[in-house]
Each structure stands twice: as C-alpha cells, then as structure tokens.
Design a protein around this motif. Structure first.
Motif, PDB file in Angstrom:
ATOM      1  N   ASP A 256      -4.982   4.523  -4.807  1.00 54.74           N
ATOM      2  CA  ASP A 256      -5.238   5.515  -5.842  1.00 54.74           C
ATOM      3  C   ASP A 256      -4.975   4.913  -7.225  1.00 54.74           C
ATOM      4  O   ASP A 256      -3.846   4.521  -7.527  1.00 54.74           O
ATOM      5  N   PRO A 257      -5.996   4.814  -8.070  1.00 55.15           N
ATOM      6  CA  PRO A 257      -5.785   4.218  -9.403  1.00 55.15           C
ATOM      7  C   PRO A 257      -4.744   4.985 -10.210  1.00 55.15           C
ATOM      8  O   PRO A 257      -4.156   4.437 -11.140  1.00 55.15           O
ATOM      9  N   GLU A 258      -4.511   6.258  -9.840  1.00 52.95           N
ATOM     10  CA  GLU A 258      -3.522   7.072 -10.555  1.00 52.95           C
ATOM     11  C   GLU A 258      -2.105   6.911  -9.992  1.00 52.95           C
ATOM     12  O   GLU A 258      -1.148   7.441 -10.564  1.00 52.95           O
ATOM     13  N   ALA A 259      -1.966   6.225  -8.855  1.00 52.09           N
ATOM     14  CA  ALA A 259      -0.624   6.049  -8.260  1.00 52.09           C
ATOM     15  C   ALA A 259       0.239   5.223  -9.210  1.00 52.09           C
ATOM     16  O   ALA A 259      -0.280   4.375  -9.952  1.00 52.09           O
ATOM     17  N   PRO A 260       1.555   5.472  -9.232  1.00 55.74           N
ATOM     18  CA  PRO A 260       2.416   4.838 -10.242  1.00 55.74           C
ATOM     19  C   PRO A 260       2.302   3.312 -10.309  1.00 55.74           C
ATOM     20  O   PRO A 260       2.301   2.739 -11.404  1.00 55.74           O
ATOM     21  N   LEU A 261       2.184   2.651  -9.153  1.00 52.69           N
ATOM     22  CA  LEU A 261       2.188   1.185  -9.187  1.00 52.69           C
ATOM     23  C   LEU A 261       0.850   0.608  -9.659  1.00 52.69           C
ATOM     24  O   LEU A 261       0.794  -0.519 -10.159  1.00 52.69           O
ATOM     25  N   SER A 262      -0.231   1.392  -9.497  1.00 57.48           N
ATOM     26  CA  SER A 262      -1.562   0.870  -9.833  1.00 57.48           C
ATOM     27  C   SER A 262      -1.646   0.394 -11.282  1.00 57.48           C
ATOM     28  O   SER A 262      -2.352  -0.574 -11.596  1.00 57.48           O
ATOM     29  N   ALA A 263      -0.884   1.062 -12.167  1.00 55.81           N
ATOM     30  CA  ALA A 263      -0.912   0.701 -13.590  1.00 55.81           C
ATOM     31  C   ALA A 263      -0.413  -0.732 -13.797  1.00 55.81           C
ATOM     32  O   ALA A 263      -0.762  -1.379 -14.790  1.00 55.81           O
ATOM     33  N   PHE A 264       0.411  -1.212 -12.867  1.00 58.97           N
ATOM     34  CA  PHE A 264       0.991  -2.550 -13.017  1.00 58.97           C
ATOM     35  C   PHE A 264       0.357  -3.584 -12.084  1.00 58.97           C
ATOM     36  O   PHE A 264       0.863  -4.702 -11.951  1.00 58.97           O
ATOM     37  N   ALA A 265      -0.739  -3.194 -11.409  1.00 54.00           N
ATOM     38  CA  ALA A 265      -1.318  -4.029 -10.347  1.00 54.00           C
ATOM     39  C   ALA A 265      -1.491  -5.504 -10.738  1.00 54.00           C
ATOM     40  O   ALA A 265      -1.163  -6.385  -9.940  1.00 54.00           O
TER      41      ALA A 265
END
Ligand code: G
Ligand code: MN
Length: 394
Positions: A256-265
């Motif tokens: 999920d691009p909205e999941a918290p970790l995705s922002a730091f992928a």
C-alpha cells in the motif's frame, strides 16, 4: 410407536435407542426383535458376528445383544473385535450353555450383562435398558469432555491474543550497524524487533504466538509502523534493513503506497530469510516487482543456513545477500568455510548483489573475512543492536 420399556431402567426420552441383535438362530432373532421393538427400541438383526461388526462400524447403535455360541465368530470374539476397534457400544451377552469361564471372559471383555437362555422378557428389557443408559451417559460424558477441551483451548487462545496485543503495544526497534569496513563507515542499520513485554519478550515468542493465532500480518504491520516512526532518527546517509516474514509478502498493507513505511521505501532494504517457504507464496515474482517499483530493495537473509540457497537466490535476485552467522563463526580457523564464503562472494559479485557477513564476533573472524574480499560486516564485534546509534567499533 416408541413406548418406553416397562422396567425401572428405561432409556432416556428422545429418539428411540438403536439396538443390534446378533444370533445365528432365526427363531431367537425373531423373538428378540419382537420383544425389543415392542419395548420401543429401533431394532436391527444380524445372523452372524462378522456382519454385525460391519454394521457397528457405521456406528449409531446404543446397545448390542449377542448370542455367545455362533459358528465362525462367536459372541466373545465379537466383543474382542469391538474392543480392538474401540467400538464402545455396550454389549449384552446371551448364552445357552453357561460356564464360569465364558462368564469371566465376558466380564473381562466388558460385557455389561450376561443372560442365560431362556431369557425372560423382563430380564431382556432390563438388560437392554441398562446398556442403553450406560451408552447415553458415556456419550454425554464424551461431549462434555470435548466441550471442556474446546473451552480450554479457546481460553488459551484468548489469553495468548491478549499477550500478543500487549507485546505488540510494547514493541520497539533496536538498530544494529552494518558497516563498510574498508570505508570505515556505517552503510545501514538492521532494525530488529524487541519488546518490553514480560510474557512475550523475544521476537521468536512474538512470532510464535502470532503464527498460532494466524495473526502474523499484525506483527509485520507493527514492525513496519515502528520502523517508519524511527526512521527520522536514523543517521543520514544510511539505509535501513527490515526483516520480513515470508507471509508478510501476502499482506496487502506491504504494497500500500499509503502504508507508513512506503514513504521511506527508497531507504529500505527488505530482508527475506531464505529458510522461509517462498514456493508457497502466490505470485512471488509480481510481488517482488511491485516492491521494487515502490522503491524497496531486497535482501536474502541467513544465506547458507537453509537448504535452498541457490535456487532462492536465483529466484529473488536480491540486491543484498546476507551470509548467515553459522558460516561466519570460527571462519578464521576453518579454511573450508572461508572457501564457501569466497565462492558466495564471487557469485554475488557476478549477480551484482552486495554481500553482508552477519554475526562477526571476533577480530580474527573479521580479518579472515576481509582477507577474501568481504567488506560489509555486521556483528557484535562491530556493534550490538541498541536503542541508540552508537559509533561502531572499527
Ligand atoms: O535472522 P537475522 O539475521 O535477522 O537475526 C539477527 C539476530 O542475530 C538478531 O537477533 C541479533 O541480535 C543477532 N545478532 C546480531 N549480531 C550477532 C552476533 O555477532 N552474534 C550473535 N550470536 N548474534 C548476533
Ligand atoms: Mn536479518
């Protein structure tokens, strides 16, 4: 009509009790059938014990009335065969030639009554009534027992669920440095799950509980949420390695691009342990491609600890390969281990994967690894996992 028997030992109300009568004498069979049917039982007959046994296997009988003397298989053999098959239907034995031996044997094999021919109407009804009652009490006890077991299991699961909730609420991430020894710099930190919970303090216990409760995704999400929350505190210019359980790959939240970790992928390397059952993950290649599109890189963890190393390696084509500490341990004193590590290093270089050697504990291990070209090191010698980002030991 199911009128209950006239004796004191009447079967419990409800559907008619089923009774199987076994006798090689057709006259006797007919007589018993008539008496018991009139007493309200649902009666079936069989003129030999072998056929009776087959009928009993289909269960549903509450009592058996069997003659003792029959050709081929007699009443005692029938009792014995029932015992072997764990058929616990109560048996009333009926005999023309009573001897102390057969009576004793009948008792030993668990017959509930032993009647001597000619059998009076009342004796037969009383014996069958008693047998049916025995059966019903036993069935009830079994039901109660299994309900108790289920209740206990439910209670355990409930409590384990509460323990897991608490452990996840008390979750925090420790960080262990991974360094380029040649450059004397930290290239990344591996995030390791820890919990302050006294009941489930170790990652193994938390994952074990989650597996039992089919709640692995909850653990993966809690870990990724915690890592995402901690990433702003991780020193600049370093990546973060995050361990995934193979089943995390089946959790939509990971993609999920909205999941918290995705922002730091783009800063995150996802570690997949090669001991995990990847072959059971549906659409593994597409899933990996999706993760890479989100910006994640992939590492194979514990390389050399499992069986499928090379095939998993070829399947995942990881950005990073982490050589398991079991290969690293004592590598300075074990030339064969060093050769294996060197071969993995060569292979990884050709496949453009970075190699991390895990679990480096002594300077001698470190120097042996450096001597064959290893550069990225992790282990207690370099730095232990901790809440803070202490300077590594070069
Ligand atoms: O499976 P994985 O490689 O993610 O396991 C990492 C675990 O190994 C962590 O729990 C970490 O605390 C532990 N660990 C890290 N460095 C060392 C080390 O040098 N020696 C030992 N024995 N364990 C280590
Ligand atoms: Mn790991």
């Amino acid at each position: 009509m199911n009128t209950p028997p006239q004796t004191g030992e009447s079967p419990a109300p409800g559907p008619a009790a089923r009774v199987l009568v076994v006798d090689d004498d057709p006259m006797q069979l007919r007589a018993f059938h008539k008496i018991l049917s009139r007493a309200g039982y649902d009666v079936e007959t069989s003129d030999n014990a072998t056929a009776a046994l087959a009928l009993l296997n289909g269960d549903g009988f509450d009592a058996v009335v069997s003659d003792v003397a029959m050709p081929e298989m007699d009443g005692l053999d029938l009792l014995n065969a029932m015992k072997e098959r764990e058929l616990s239907v109560p048996v009333v034995l009926v005999t023309g030639g009573a001897t102390v031996e057969t009576a004793a044997r009948a008792v030993e094999l668990g017959a509930v009554r032993y009647l001597i021919k000619p059998v009076s109407l009342n004796d037969l009804r009383s014996a069958v009534g008693h047998a049916v009652l025995t059966r019903r009490v036993e069935v009830k006890r079994n039901v109660v027992d299994s309900l108790k077991v289920a209740a206990r299991e439910l209670d355990l699961r409930q409590r384990l669920g509460e323990d897991l909730d608490r452990a996840l609420a008390a979750l925090w991430m420790a960080f262990q440095p991974i360094v380029s020894y040649r450059e004397r710099r930290v290239v990344a930190y591996e995030a390791l799950m820890r919990s302050d919970d006294p009941v489930l303090p170790s990652p193994g216990q938390i994952v074990g509980a989650a597996e039992r409760l089919a709640r692995l995704p909850d653990v993966g999400r809690a870990v990724r949420r915690n890592v995402a929350a901690a990433i702003p505190t991780v020193p600049n210019g370093t990546d973060v390695f995050v361990n995934l359980h193979a089943l995390d790959l089946e959790d939509d939240d990971l993609y999920d691009p909205e999941a918290p970790l995705s922002a730091f992928a783009p800063r995150v390397v996802l570690e997949l342990t090669e001991c995990a059952p990847f072959e059971t993950i549906k659409g593994l290649q597409e899933r990996l491609a999706t993760l890479r599109r989100l910006g994640y890189r992939i590492a194979v963890d514990d390389l050399g600890a499992g069986y499928a190393s090379l095939s998993v390696f070829a399947q995942l084509l990881p950005n990073v390969a982490k050589i398991d500490m079991s290969l690293v341990r004592g590598v300075d004193q074990n030339p064969a281990r060093l050769i294996v590590i060197q071969a993995i290093l060569e292979l990884c270089t050709k496949l453009k994967s970075h190699v991390v050697t895990e679990g480096v504990e002594t300077a001698a291990e470190r120097d042996a690894l450096l001597s064959v070209g290893c550069d990225w090191l992790q282990g207690y010698l370099i730095g232990k996992p901790g809440r803070t980002f202490a300077a590594p030991n070069f």
